[in-house]
Motif scaffolding. Sequence first.
Motif, PDB file in Angstrom:
ATOM      1  N   VAL A 261       0.839  -1.201   0.000  1.00  0.00           N
ATOM      2  CA  VAL A 261       0.000   0.000   0.000  1.00  0.00           C
ATOM      3  C   VAL A 261       0.874   1.253   0.000  1.00  0.00           C
ATOM      4  CG1 VAL A 261      -1.760   1.293   1.251  1.00  0.00           C
ATOM      5  CG2 VAL A 261      -1.862  -1.201   1.185  1.00  0.00           C
ATOM      6  N   VAL A 262       1.904   1.243   0.819  1.00  0.00           N
ATOM      7  CA  VAL A 262       2.797   2.405   0.926  1.00  0.00           C
ATOM      8  C   VAL A 262       3.463   2.703  -0.410  1.00  0.00           C
ATOM      9  CG1 VAL A 262       4.891   3.308   2.013  1.00  0.00           C
ATOM     10  CG2 VAL A 262       3.212   2.042   3.376  1.00  0.00           C
ATOM     11  N   ASN A 263       3.955   1.677  -1.073  1.00  0.00           N
ATOM     12  CA  ASN A 263       4.616   1.884  -2.370  1.00  0.00           C
ATOM     13  C   ASN A 263       3.651   2.444  -3.402  1.00  0.00           C
ATOM     14  OD1 ASN A 263       7.022   0.932  -1.344  1.00  0.00           O
ATOM     15  ND2 ASN A 263       6.731  -1.151  -2.099  1.00  0.00           N
ATOM     16  N   THR A 264       2.397   2.020  -3.335  1.00  0.00           N
ATOM     17  CA  THR A 264       1.395   2.539  -4.272  1.00  0.00           C
ATOM     18  C   THR A 264       1.123   4.016  -4.023  1.00  0.00           C
ATOM     19  OG1 THR A 264       0.355   0.354  -4.381  1.00  0.00           O
ATOM     20  CG2 THR A 264      -0.931   2.217  -5.190  1.00  0.00           C
ATOM     21  N   VAL A 265       1.003   4.387  -2.750  1.00  0.00           N
ATOM     22  CA  VAL A 265       0.771   5.798  -2.405  1.00  0.00           C
ATOM     23  C   VAL A 265       1.962   6.654  -2.821  1.00  0.00           C
ATOM     24  CG1 VAL A 265       0.433   7.416  -0.496  1.00  0.00           C
ATOM     25  CG2 VAL A 265      -0.804   5.247  -0.513  1.00  0.00           C
ATOM     26  N   LEU A 266       3.174   6.131  -2.633  1.00  0.00           N
ATOM     27  CA  LEU A 266       4.374   6.877  -3.010  1.00  0.00           C
ATOM     28  C   LEU A 266       4.504   7.055  -4.524  1.00  0.00           C
ATOM     29  CD1 LEU A 266       7.050   5.408  -0.554  1.00  0.00           C
ATOM     30  CD2 LEU A 266       6.036   7.691  -0.513  1.00  0.00           C
ATOM     31  N   SER A 267       3.824   6.218  -5.284  1.00  0.00           N
ATOM     32  CA  SER A 267       3.866   6.349  -6.744  1.00  0.00           C
ATOM     33  C   SER A 267       3.006   7.504  -7.243  1.00  0.00           C
ATOM     34  CB  SER A 267       3.403   5.042  -7.402  1.00  0.00           C
ATOM     35  OG  SER A 267       2.011   4.836  -7.206  1.00  0.00           O
ATOM     36  N   MET A 268       2.324   8.185  -6.321  1.00  0.00           N
ATOM     37  CA  MET A 268       1.465   9.326  -6.664  1.00  0.00           C
ATOM     38  C   MET A 268       2.113  10.596  -6.121  1.00  0.00           C
ATOM     39  SD  MET A 268      -2.059   7.432  -5.521  1.00  0.00           S
ATOM     40  CE  MET A 268      -3.121   8.813  -5.947  1.00  0.00           C
ATOM     41  N   PRO A 269       3.034  11.204  -6.877  1.00  0.00           N
ATOM     42  CA  PRO A 269       3.817  12.338  -6.370  1.00  0.00           C
ATOM     43  C   PRO A 269       3.137  13.692  -6.538  1.00  0.00           C
ATOM     44  CG  PRO A 269       4.617  11.747  -8.535  1.00  0.00           C
ATOM     45  CD  PRO A 269       3.467  10.810  -8.231  1.00  0.00           C
TER      46      PRO A 269
END
Length: 311
Positions: free
Chosen positions: A169-177
Motif C-alpha cells: 500500500v505504501v509503495n502505491t501511495v508513493l507512486s502518486m507524487p
Amino acid sequence: MQTVSMIVPCFNEQESVPIYFNAMAKIFQKPEMQNYALELWFIDDGSSDATLSELKKLNKQYPDVAHFVSFSRNFGKESAIYAGLQAATGEIVGLMDVDLQDPPELLPQMLQELSTGDYDTIGTRRIGREGEPAFRSFLSNLFYKFINKISKVEIIPNARDYRVMTRKVVNTVLSMPEVNRFSKGIFSWVGFKTKYLDFENRERVAGTTSWSLWQLFEYSLEAIIDFSAAPLAIASFVGIFACVVSVLAIIFIIFRTIFFGDPTTGWPSLAAMILFIGGIQLFCLGILGNYIGRIYSESKHRPIYVINEKK
C-alpha cells in the motif's frame, strides 16, 4: 521480527513528543508485541518552538528507534505524511498523531488484524466528538456528506489518519507524487482491502491544536477540488441558470414597458441584471481559477517538501 515504522507529523508539539514516545515504548513492551520492532519517524513541519530539540534528544538517547526529518519551513501535514512514507523502512508502516488523540493501546489489535493477511490496511475512525465544539462537528459531518455525494471515491466519515499499512500500500501511495495532496482521499483511491476499528474521541495530552476553522475550511476545499470535478459542473449549471433568469427578466421588462411604460427609465432593472450576471461570472471564474491554480502548481514540479536535517 517485523519492523513497524510509525510516521508522526509534528508542528509545535514540544510538550507532546516525550509523552508520546513513552506511551509508544510501553505499548511495544507488551508480550503480544514481542514479534514487532518499533521505528519512529517524527516529521518536524517547521516548528517554531522546541520540538526539534526534543526530537534530537530522543534520537541521541534512542538512535535505533527515534528518527526525525526536519523541514526547512512549514509545508503542511500532507507534506509531512509523504516525507514519512518515503523515510519509513519497515515492512509495516503506520501513521499517527503525536497528541495521543489516537489511542496507542489500539495498535496491538490493529497489527493483529493486519497479520491475518485478510486486509492490506487497518484504519481507525472516531465514533463520537465529545469535547469538540458543536459547530465544528456540524461542519465536519456536512463536509463528509457533501464530498461523498460529488466524489466517485468514498471518503469514510470520521476516519482518522491513524492507520497501519503493508509495504504494498505504501509503495502505491508513493507512486502518486502530486503536490496537492489529501491523504484520506488518496488512501481510499488506491483501494486495497481495508478494515476500520472504532474508538471513542479523546482530548489532547498536551498543547493546543494548530488547526483553525479557516484552515479546516481550506483543507476541505482542497479535498473537494482534488477528488471531484463537480464544482465545474455546478459552475456550468449556475451559468445556464443565470442566462435563463436574465432572458426572463428581459422579457418581463419589455412587456412592462409596452403595457405600463417605464417611469424610472429602466436603470434599476439594468443595474440589478448587471450585478447579478457579474456576480455569477465571478463565482464561476473563482471555481475555474482554483482548478487552474492546481494545474499550475503541479506543472512547476517543485518538491513537496525541503529537508533541513534528517537523522
